[in-house]
Design an enzyme around this catalytic site. Sequence first.
Site, short mmCIF file in Angstrom:
data_model
loop_
_atom_site.label_atom_id
_atom_site.label_comp_id
_atom_site.label_asym_id
_atom_site.label_seq_id
_atom_site.Cartn_x
_atom_site.Cartn_y
_atom_site.Cartn_z
N ASN A 151 31.56 8.78 -23.31
CA ASN A 151 31.95 9.70 -24.06
C ASN A 151 30.70 9.68 -25.09
O ASN A 151 30.83 8.23 -25.99
CB ASN A 151 33.24 9.09 -25.06
CG ASN A 151 34.45 9.73 -23.91
OD1 ASN A 151 34.09 10.98 -23.49
ND2 ASN A 151 35.27 8.66 -23.18
N GLU A 152 30.04 9.71 -24.55
CA GLU A 152 28.24 9.62 -26.03
C GLU A 152 28.84 10.14 -27.35
O GLU A 152 29.60 11.00 -27.46
CB GLU A 152 27.52 10.61 -25.02
CG GLU A 152 26.98 9.61 -24.34
CD GLU A 152 26.67 8.66 -24.53
OE1 GLU A 152 26.63 7.91 -24.96
OE2 GLU A 152 25.25 8.02 -23.29
N PRO A 153 28.03 9.94 -28.53
CA PRO A 153 27.67 9.99 -29.74
C PRO A 153 27.90 11.66 -29.93
O PRO A 153 27.55 12.68 -29.09
CB PRO A 153 26.74 10.51 -30.71
CG PRO A 153 26.49 8.95 -30.01
CD PRO A 153 26.45 8.58 -28.01
N THR A 170 21.72 5.46 -23.59
CA THR A 170 22.17 5.04 -22.02
C THR A 170 21.07 5.06 -21.20
O THR A 170 21.24 3.44 -19.62
CB THR A 170 23.34 5.73 -22.32
OG1 THR A 170 24.11 6.01 -23.34
CG2 THR A 170 24.71 5.57 -20.60
#
Length: 251
Positions: A151-153, A170
């Site tokens: 769950n990236e920015p 990542t």
Amino acid sequence: MNSVSFRVFDSSDDAARELAAEVAELIRSRAAEGRNAVLGLATGNTPLPFYRELIRLHQEEGLSFGNVITFNLDEYLGLERDHPESYWTFMHRNLFDHLDIAPDNVNLPSGTVADSEVAAHCAAYEDAIREAGGLDFQLLGIGRTGHIGFNEPGSEKNSITRRVHLDPVTRADAAPAFGGLDNVPTYAITMGCATILSAKRIALLAWGDKKASIVKAAIEGPITDQISASFLQEHGNTTYFLDRGAASLLA
Ligand code: GLP
């Protein structure tokens, strides 16, 4: 005020032993009731001492995983199961191959689902978690972007299992394992923030100075979709298991 609890250990092995004892108790108490324990699992280097301890509990202390159902957080898109860097391979090599867990009770998102099938695959993953009775426990690491799962920015608090575009940070972190950035997948399927937050109990593990600033931001900073781990502040039953390095910047 929201808050999240954390515990600081002398070593990652000490933390892993403590958490593994908690999970073993969950598995045994469920077995005594004739029920399953549903575990959400994570990849990365961070969980390895925890997985080693679970294997030891199985091999030396007779802990059975016969009543355990697992759901992994995420998988890279574009990798076959048997790719050396797939999370499928990682989980089997580092955990499942050494336990008595039933293969049918192991769940990971597919890395090879066709574009047209991704939405249905993700919905089915959510359904499978629900049908298993929901996540009793979710294990987390934390990425340098503050992500849990992938769950990236920008990942919303109400997000569920879906395809995500991996952050450049990542991908750069994964590059050595893949033998170069060009080999790192660009997309993944991940449980969403809401999927993770639905777990009855959450443990986030972090080791070393390199994680100290993101751990501080996640625990003490504002709740923001720029750091998905910050949503854990509102969960109510989350504990961070930290070594001294990862805890070194906490107030
Ligand atoms: C990847 C995984 C995360 C993990 C993170 C940190 O991005 N999808 O689940 O928490 O890496 O990895 P490590 O534990 O190796 O620092």
